[in-house]
Design a protein around this motif. Structure first.
Motif, short mmCIF file in Angstrom:
data_model
loop_
_atom_site.label_atom_id
_atom_site.label_comp_id
_atom_site.label_asym_id
_atom_site.label_seq_id
_atom_site.Cartn_x
_atom_site.Cartn_y
_atom_site.Cartn_z
N GLY A 381 22.87 -43.57 9.41
CA GLY A 381 23.87 -42.75 8.74
C GLY A 381 23.36 -41.36 8.42
O GLY A 381 22.17 -41.15 8.19
N GLU A 382 24.30 -40.42 8.41
CA GLU A 382 24.00 -39.05 8.03
C GLU A 382 25.04 -38.60 7.01
O GLU A 382 26.25 -38.76 7.22
N SER A 418 19.71 -41.48 6.98
CA SER A 418 19.13 -42.79 6.68
C SER A 418 19.16 -43.67 7.91
O SER A 418 20.18 -43.75 8.62
N ASN A 419 18.04 -44.33 8.18
CA ASN A 419 17.95 -45.36 9.21
C ASN A 419 17.36 -46.60 8.58
O ASN A 419 16.30 -46.53 7.95
N SER A 420 18.03 -47.73 8.73
CA SER A 420 17.48 -48.96 8.17
C SER A 420 17.74 -50.11 9.12
O SER A 420 18.72 -50.12 9.88
N THR A 444 14.04 -55.61 4.48
CA THR A 444 14.68 -54.35 4.83
C THR A 444 13.62 -53.27 4.99
O THR A 444 12.73 -53.14 4.15
N LYS A 445 13.73 -52.51 6.06
CA LYS A 445 12.86 -51.35 6.26
C LYS A 445 13.77 -50.14 6.45
O LYS A 445 14.68 -50.17 7.28
N GLU A 446 13.50 -49.10 5.66
CA GLU A 446 14.38 -47.93 5.69
C GLU A 446 13.57 -46.66 5.75
O GLU A 446 12.52 -46.53 5.11
N GLU A 447 14.08 -45.71 6.52
CA GLU A 447 13.47 -44.39 6.61
C GLU A 447 14.53 -43.35 6.31
O GLU A 447 15.65 -43.42 6.81
N LYS A 448 14.17 -42.37 5.48
CA LYS A 448 15.09 -41.29 5.16
C LYS A 448 14.46 -39.94 5.46
O LYS A 448 13.26 -39.74 5.28
N GLU A 449 15.32 -39.04 5.90
CA GLU A 449 14.93 -37.65 6.13
C GLU A 449 15.94 -36.77 5.42
O GLU A 449 17.15 -37.01 5.53
N ASP A 499 9.66 -43.47 3.82
CA ASP A 499 10.16 -44.78 4.24
C ASP A 499 9.76 -45.83 3.21
O ASP A 499 8.77 -45.68 2.49
N TRP A 500 10.56 -46.88 3.13
CA TRP A 500 10.34 -47.97 2.19
C TRP A 500 10.63 -49.28 2.89
O TRP A 500 11.38 -49.34 3.87
#
Length: 768
Positions: A381-382, A418-420, A444-449, A499-500
């Motif tokens: 998502g953006e 967001s990418n998860s 869950t693994k998530e990366e945000k920019e 990322d988390w």
């Protein structure tokens, strides 16, 4: 902490006790009287655990409102569902007509700015709505709405730490159907809904459609507008919604559905009510809470569009597979006049843009002594936005002579991407024929920019040309660019990444004492994504994720098919709550520096009871009550102590009766109800916007012809015309003695937005 009126608490408990006693007496009376028609409780099916189950066998707190109940109560928008679900807040946000504020058990998210994640998940046919803009859904061709209370981190994933609300549309029957429905009502309400379905290939391929045009004049008006030619209606409605669906029944075991929906909301931007007189204008506080003043355009636009594909395959008697793919996008242009005066004291023109795609593959297995729900989920998502905080009056007064300022604008632009990806599994295992164990987890693994650009210009700046009549944006220069990294470069030049990962477990025990009685206990965890500050003025780090740990003890029982009692006791710990702090500077009223971080958290415990009494074949009485006792941990990092959870009344209560009449003219259903909300805060750091407890009274009568083709309903809502704040802004300094000093913009800006006034509407429909 705020103080509550104990008499209200005693009254609510007394009503609960009296109703329970009356229910028990009525059960005994029904058992001893042969002349009374045999009543019966309806079997309610839900998909709270991503498989079809009876409501009474699901070991979580769920409220399900079916299409018939929604129609009988004249409910046309999702926010009205809040009265059926204890400890639940679903309300229209401040400043717009279609942005949702959702809280369950004191957990949610108040700020709808891009980059912030909700705390309550909203789903349409298992499709996640990532943004609150446009989430105040108008109900079209709905089968039921389910409210799941408590963290749903295992099966539904991130951002359901408070719970989830599921909007389930009606599956097609395969017959040719066409329904046209019209509504007229208060404030010149004029609605038209058309729904239908056509079998393209008999028993194989069906086409469904729905369209709604929803219009209403404003509850109030903008008494003074600085711009000529503006629509002066306030709290009006101008919305259209469409759905198209294609269903393919390839075989008895294989089903596919392609669905498209679009919503356009052109209702005016909503003007707030000044609770304090302005220091900078001579306009009085309006007589009506629905009247306002503005220096902004009144136009507002929300556009949403979505496409989804579902494939479901029953491989054999034990195994089923499901695949769901979605694509959604939204665009919003809005004008929020924070100060609600005819001067440019604190105006915020803004636009939001978001798009997202998701894929979910699910496998369900039912064995002899266990069942399994599992799947993998991917989301991309953006979410972007742009707003201008126009402080023109202050800029001209403070800087005009020295800097030649023609105004003052703080402009913020940015994106949070967001990418998860997640994998989940949950199993219910029979230990004995009465005792079962539920165990599951989700990883869950998530990366945000994210990036943000924050600048200050000494003129009035708007997002684009002609935002106000005749305005030309041109090449805007910002003498002060706020927000730099350690090298002095704009943070726009260096997107931030983080990322988390999180494992969210669930474990529970269920004991079926008999076919009508279940006890359950569970522990579950919810995870809300970490995020970056979309208003950052320094190159700050991301806020950590929020975690909610919850324990529930529950009891569900049907008593002789006459009384249904569902009771849940819960306790939750909400840690690392994301919180925005404002840097105080009493010498500079232009300060808008906001830092996003984490505070220690909060805790809550409470009880929820839902009781249904089928008093006779014709009469049903429903009662629900919720109580929550919450506390925020003291945190020395905060300049202003927090005084309580926002949008969280200690008590919510609903009492309703439904009576059916069979006559030679058709079937009539008489419905009446009283809904009560105890006092609650709108903001956690101040009690300046505290709404006192209030109750609303509603009544309806619906009718259906003997043939079932004609139907209608007369609905009266908020009969006593109660006025209650559902949103607001606080930019005034409370001196603690009943007086206020100027805040941002140099004025005493304390604003309230209110619920709907007393209304009446008549609906008539025909089914072909």
């Amino acid at each position: 902490m705020k103080q509550h009126n104990s008499n209200k608490s005693y009254l609510a408990l007394a009503i609960a006790t009296a109703l329970t006693a009356n229910v028990a007496l009525a059960e005994e009376t029904n058992n001893n009287s042969a002349e009374v028609k045999e009543p019966g409780l309806e079997r309610i099916e839900v998909t709270a655990r991503k498989t079809v189950e009876s409501l009474q066998s699901v070991p979580i707190a769920v409220t399900s409102i079916g299409a018939a109940e929604l129609s009988e109560n004249g409910i046309a928008v999702m926010t009205e569902v809040q009265r059926f679900s204890p400890n639940t807040t679903l309300q229209t946000s401040r400043g717009t007509n279609s942005t949702l504020t959702a809280f369950i058990r004191g957990v949610g998210q108040q700020d709808p700015l891009w980059g912030y994640e909700p705390g309550v998940g909203i789903y349409i046919d298992d499709v996640y709505m990532a943004r609150p803009q446009g989430a105040v859904l108008d109900l079209l061709d709905v089968e039921r709405i389910e409210v799941l209370r408590g963290p749903q981190g295992t099966l539904y994933g991130k951002n359901t730490i408070g719970g989830a609300v599921k909007y389930v549309t009606r599956e097609m029957s395969g017959d040719t159907e066409f329904t046209i429905e019209g509504t007229v009502g208060s404030y010149n309400q004029k609605d038209l809904k058309i729904t239908g379905q056509i079998p393209l290939v008999e028993d194989k391929l069906y086409f469904g459609f729905g369209h709604a045009e929803l219009n209403r004049d404003g509850y109030g008006e903008f008494l003074i507008s600085a711009l000529a030619g503006q629509d002066t209606e306030n709290y009006n409605k101008d919305l259209s919604a469409s759905r198209l669906t294609l269903e393919y029944h390839a075989s008895d075991d294989l089903f596919m559905r392609l669905a498209w929906d679009r919503t356009n909301d052109d209702s005016n931007a909503k003007g707030g009510y000044r609770l304090l007189p302005s220091l900078l204008t001579d306009a009085p506080v309006p007589d009506s809470v629905y009247d306002s003043y503005t220096s902004m355009p009144t136009k507002n636009a929300v556009e949403l569009e979505g496409l989804s594909f579902l494939a479901s395959w029953q491989v054999n008697d034990e195994l089923s597979l499901k695949y769901v793919a979605t694509s959604r996008e939204g665009n919003s242009d809005t004008n929020i006049d924070f100060d609600n005066t005819q001067l440019d004291i604190f105006d915020v023109p803004a636009f939001y843009q978001d798009e997202n795609t998701s894929h979910e593959l699910q496998a369900n297995y039912i064995g002899d002594s266990f069942s399994l729900v599992s799947g993998i989920y991917a989301y991309d998502g953006e979410s972007c936005g742009h707003f201008d905080a126009v402080l023109g009056f202050l800029g001209r007064a403070a800087y005009g002579a020295s800097l030649g300022a023609t105004g003052l604008t703080r402009e913020v632009t940015g994106c949070n991407n967001s990418n998860s990806i997640a994998a989940y599994i949950q199993s219910s295992i029979d230990i004995t024929n009465k005792l079962s164990l539920t165990v599951g987890g989700r990883y869950t693994k998530e990366e945000k920019e994210a990036y943000v650009n924050n600048g200050l210009a000494f003129s009035n700046v708007y997002p684009s040309d002609n935002w106000i009549p005749g305005y030309v944006r041109g090449d805007v220069t910002f003498p002060q660019v706020l927000g730099t990294d350690t090298n002095g470069d704009d943070i726009l030049d260096a997107p931030k990444k983080e990322d988390w990962s999180q494992f969210t477990p669930r474990v529970g025990l269920e004991y079926h004492y008999d076919n009508d009685t279940m006890f359950f206990a569970s522990y579950s965890q919810g995870f809300k994504s970490g995020t970056f500050n979309p208003r950052a003025t320094v190159n700050e780090s991301a806020a950590n994720p929020e975690i909610v740990d919850s324990i529930e003890l529950g009891f569900k029982k049907d008593w002789d098919d006459v009384i249904r009692t569902n009771v849940t006791v819960f306790s939750l710990d909400h840690t690392d709550r994301q919180y925005i702090t404002v840097t105080p500077d009493p010498d500079d009223l232009t300060v808008l520096n906001q830092n996003l971080g984490n505070i220690k958290g909060s805790s809550a415990k409470g009880i929820e009871a839902e009781i249904t009494w089928a008093a006779s074949e014709n009469l049903r009485i429903d009662y629900s009550i919720g109580y929550i006792d919450s506390e925020i941990e003291e945190d020395p990092t905060l300049a202003t102590p927090l005084v309580g959870l926002s949008n969280t009344p200690d008590y919510t209560m609903n009492l309703a009766a439904n009576y059916t009449l069979d006559t030679e003219m058709g079937y009539f259903v008489l419905t009446g109800g009283y809904y009560y909300r105890d006092d609650y805060l709108l903001f956690e750091d101040s009690d300046s916007l505290l709404q006192d407890g209030y109750g609303t009274l509603n009544a309806s009568v619906t009718w259906e012809s003997l043939e079932g083709n004609w139907y209608g309903g007369l609905h009266l809502k908020n009969l006593t015309d109660e006025e209650a704040m559902v949103g607001g802004y606080n930019f005034a300094a409370d001196n603690g003695d009943g007086t206020y000093s100027p805040g941002l913009g140099g004025d005493t800006t304390l604003i309230g937005y209110f619920n709907d006034p007393r209304t009446m509407h008549l609906t008539v429909g025909y089914r072909f």
